[in-house]
Motif scaffolding. Structure first.
Motif, PDB file in Angstrom:
ATOM      1  N   VAL A   1       0.835  -1.194   0.000  1.00  0.00           N
ATOM      2  CA  VAL A   1       0.000   0.000   0.000  1.00  0.00           C
ATOM      3  C   VAL A   1       0.876   1.252   0.000  1.00  0.00           C
TER       4      VAL A   1
ATOM      5  N   VAL B   1      -2.237   0.775  -4.530  1.00  0.00           N
ATOM      6  CA  VAL B   1      -1.867  -0.567  -4.083  1.00  0.00           C
ATOM      7  C   VAL B   1      -1.287  -1.353  -5.250  1.00  0.00           C
TER       8      VAL B   1
ATOM      9  N   VAL C   1      -7.732  -4.531   1.740  1.00  0.00           N
ATOM     10  CA  VAL C   1      -7.464  -3.178   1.251  1.00  0.00           C
ATOM     11  C   VAL C   1      -8.621  -2.249   1.601  1.00  0.00           C
TER      12      VAL C   1
END
Length: 292
Positions: free
Chosen positions: A76, A111, A96
């Motif tokens: 991330v 990401v 996520v």
């Protein structure tokens, strides 16, 4: 400025036809616009091994972002393109979205994903070690979220359970000043999405109700209302009244924007072809515009 919603879409693994089946996943709240620009996450080798850290492209998390629901390793980045965290998950899109919801779009802005279809804990852990080592080589340090003592990325906030709508105060039909049908109409027309089901949001009492609630939750999180037709204390006579209201003989029943959408089979078909997500997304956009 009205709140804006960001959806990270579920990206299904490739089918035997060689064409991926794309289906929207869930919307999450975000306090402002998120940088645009989308690249598809890297595919994996047939043996389920993750691509090398440097080979996986970065996906900006905007309204068109697509992240796999398969197991995998992921990294991330924040809004300044600085690596913040490397993790593994059995459903990457869920992890996520959880990070996005708890930390916000400035911290969770992009990401990169290494999809590992069918991978177990050992394979995922090995891939994570490899990505961490590569990340340290590139950045010269361990990502902030992976450093000893960092808990923001691994702790989960307890969510308050969303309750079902109750049509009456629970004092019986004789205490009402209007009909159950009028109360149904009021609920349907004052809420964007309502599901009349057997049981509750978290404890459905039949398979069809479970299926509908699961699909709505997958697409829309908790952003829909639920009414329990079996609750004779607060919803007396609702089980038959809702059938009369819709002129539809079965339960569950789903309403969006004041209109009857259908029962379990119809909702399942709409979910499969993406129509359900599109309808709910349009509904949410309309609601935000009307409040601004």
């Amino acid at each position: 400025m009205p709140m804006q919603r960001t959806r990270i879409a579920y990206r299904a693994p490739a089918r035997s036809t060689g064409r991926p089946c794309i289906r929207p996943w869930a919307r999450r709240m975000a306090p402002g616009p998120i940088p645009s620009g989308h690249k598809s996450p890297a595919r994996v080798a047939a043996n389920g091994a993750a691509p090398a850290f440097g080979d996986a492209p970065v996906t900006k998390i905007d309204s068109d972002a697509q992240v796999t629901a398969e197991p995998g390793v992921y990294a991330v980045y924040d809004s300044s393109d600085a690596l913040q965290y490397v993790g593994i998950s059995r459903k990457v899109v869920v992890s996520v979205n959880t990070h996005l919801e708890s930390l916000g779009p400035d911290v969770v802005a992009a990401v990169k994903v290494g999809e590992m279809v069918g991978a177990g804990k050992e394979e995922l852990t090995d891939a994570w070690r490899a990505w961490i080592e590569s990340a340290v080589e590139v950045a010269g340090d361990i990502p902030p979220g992976n450093k000893p003592g960092a808990t923001d990325w691994t702790s989960r906030k307890r969510r308050v359970a969303k309750q079902e709508i109750k049509l009456t105060p629970g004092k019986g039909v004789d205490d009402l000043t209007c009909s159950i049908g009028d109360l149904i109409d009021q609920v349907v027309k004052t809420n964007t999405c309502v599901a009349f089901v057997k049981g509750t949001r978290y404890e459905p009492a039949c398979g069809f109700s479970y299926k509908v609630l699961s699909m709505l939750t997958e697409v829309n999180g908790t952003e829909f209302e639920v009414v329990n037709v079996l609750d004779e204390v607060y919803n007396p006579g609702l089980r038959e009244a809702i059938k009369e209201y819709s002129q539809w003989p079965t339960i569950p029943q789903v309403y969006i924007n004041g209109e009857f959408v259908g029962g379990a089979d119809i909702v399942e078909e709409m979910h499969g072809n993406g129509e359900l997500a599109a309808m709910l997304s349009s509904s949410s956009s309309s609601s935000s515009s009307s409040r601004s």
